[in-house]
Enzyme design. Structure first.
Site, PDB file in Angstrom:
ATOM      1  N   LYS A  62       0.839  -1.206   0.000  1.00 49.96           N
ATOM      2  CA  LYS A  62       0.000   0.000   0.000  1.00 49.96           C
ATOM      3  C   LYS A  62       0.875   1.257   0.000  1.00 49.96           C
ATOM      4  O   LYS A  62       0.587   2.225  -0.715  1.00 49.96           O
ATOM      5  CB  LYS A  62      -0.932  -0.011   1.225  1.00 49.96           C
ATOM      6  N   GLN A 106      -5.133  -1.849   9.629  1.00 49.55           N
ATOM      7  CA  GLN A 106      -4.760  -3.104   8.963  1.00 49.55           C
ATOM      8  C   GLN A 106      -5.234  -4.294   9.793  1.00 49.55           C
ATOM      9  O   GLN A 106      -4.916  -4.397  10.980  1.00 49.55           O
ATOM     10  CB  GLN A 106      -3.231  -3.145   8.764  1.00 49.55           C
ATOM     11  N   ASP A 129     -11.120   2.223   4.001  1.00 51.26           N
ATOM     12  CA  ASP A 129     -11.476   0.835   3.696  1.00 51.26           C
ATOM     13  C   ASP A 129     -12.980   0.643   3.481  1.00 51.26           C
ATOM     14  O   ASP A 129     -13.414  -0.458   3.154  1.00 51.26           O
ATOM     15  CB  ASP A 129     -11.024  -0.087   4.841  1.00 51.26           C
TER      16      ASP A 129
END
Ligand code: NAD
Length: 313
Positions: A62, A106, A129
């Site tokens: 990422k 994460q 997200d």
């Protein structure tokens, strides 16, 4: 057939790496063209807790993707034993930080951390997200908002290969909040007839054999073989698993692990009309959608007249 390759007998590989590369190019151009007006680059904050090895790889991917397109990424790495409340305090600081457009936590998290509480603490407009309750509700109601990255990436990949969805019979294996549930909603919004299968589904093969499009997100390595597949179906494999390589190939090809998905790629390729590989299928598309969510939020925070539809191939 539109999306079968020239060999006829083998399924077309739906190349997520290639499509993600094209998306990144558009996003990079969009960021650089608006940088002056915005006065600052888009910012993505990544929260990492503990030392999960796979998470380190995902975060590094990422960060690299952010660097390629001009998004500033900041990784906040906390100890394995931090409390939920302490992480929430950090998230609240990031919510107030005007240089941060997107925040992601994460996953997976250590056991003592309450994942739902963390996701709830993120400002829904910085929810990179797309997993905040409000944004899942927006998806349910077909309202605008950051979308869950993996299912949004699958939709973008199918769209890029012009795979028809409307009126098709689709089976989604898996009902997680991360993948299965939002995937089913997105496919339903695209006018597919969707069945969601899960761990308590009986006679799974009889369902999947009817699917024109099968999306597999069960988290079980190589669970889906050719006996589950309708002739010429499109198969999307969301699963990612790291497995030890046989000793001989480990020394010759570098690295000790091999990536595989939930689908037996070689065998299923002989029946399907199109299939995503692992790696190089859904994974890179997920990262692209994270960038899309972050840039969209930057556009809103900086009052830019950028249209996301102009930014995508
Ligand atoms: P999860 O464990 O939360 O959910 C798995 C789902 O599969 C559950 O709903 C369960 O009911 C269902 N399931 C399990 N066994 C089944 C069976 N035998 N028959 C039918 N259904 C069954 O997993 P998740 O977070 O949804 O992730 C699924 C997979 O996708 C994992 O391998 C994960 O690593 C991968 N993943 C990949 C990406 C990507 O970017 N490519 C992103 C997220 C997750």
């Amino acid at each position: 057939m539109l999306y079968r390759d020239s060999y006829g007998s083998m399924a077309l590989r739906l190349d997520g790496r290639k499509v993600a590369g094209e998306i990144e190019k558009c996003l990079k151009d969009g960021v650089s063209s608006c940088l002056k007006q915005a006065g600052r680059p888009p910012g993505l904050a990544v929260i990492r807790i503990g030392d999960d090895a796979a998470s380190a790889v995902y975060i590094s991917n990422k960060e690299k993707a952010c660097a390629r397109i001009g998004v500033k990424s900041l990784v906040f790495h906390f100890n394995q034993d931090i409390s939920t409340q302490d992480v929430i305090k950090e998230i609240e600081k990031l919510n107030r930080n005007e240089l941060v457009d997107g925040i992601l936590v994460q996953l997976p998290l250590p056991k003592q951390i309450d994942e739902a509480e963390l996701l709830k603490a993120i400002d829904p407009d910085k929810d990179a997200d797309g997993l905040h309750t409000l944004n899942l509700g927006r998806l349910l109601k077909d309202e605008e908002g950051p979308r869950s990255c993996t299912p949004a990436g699958v939709m973008m990949l199918l769209d890029n290969y012009q795979i028809p969805i409307e009126g098709k019979r689709v089976v989604v294996i898996g009902r997680s909040i991360l993948v299965g549930k939002p995937m089913a909603l997105m496919l339903q919004s695209a006018n597919a007839t969707v069945t969601v299968a899960h761990s308590r589904t009986r006679d799974l093969a009889s369902l999947t054999k009817q699917a024109d499009l099968l999306v597999v997100a069960a988290g079980k390595p190589r669970m889906i073989g050719p006996e589950y597949i309708k002739d010429k179906a499109v198969v999307v494999d969301v699963g990612i698993h790291r497995q030890p390589k046989p000793i001989a190939s480990a020394s010759s090809q570098g690295g000790k692990t091999l990536l595989c998905g939930d689908v037996c790629f070689e065998e299923v390729s002989k029946i399907a009309s199109a299939i995503t590989p692992v790696p190089g299928g859904v994974g890179p598309m997920t990262v692209s959608m994270l960038l899309v969510n972050t840039i969209n939020s930057w556009k809103n925070h900086c009052g830019l007249s950028l249209r996301m539809t102009d930014l995508l191939p």
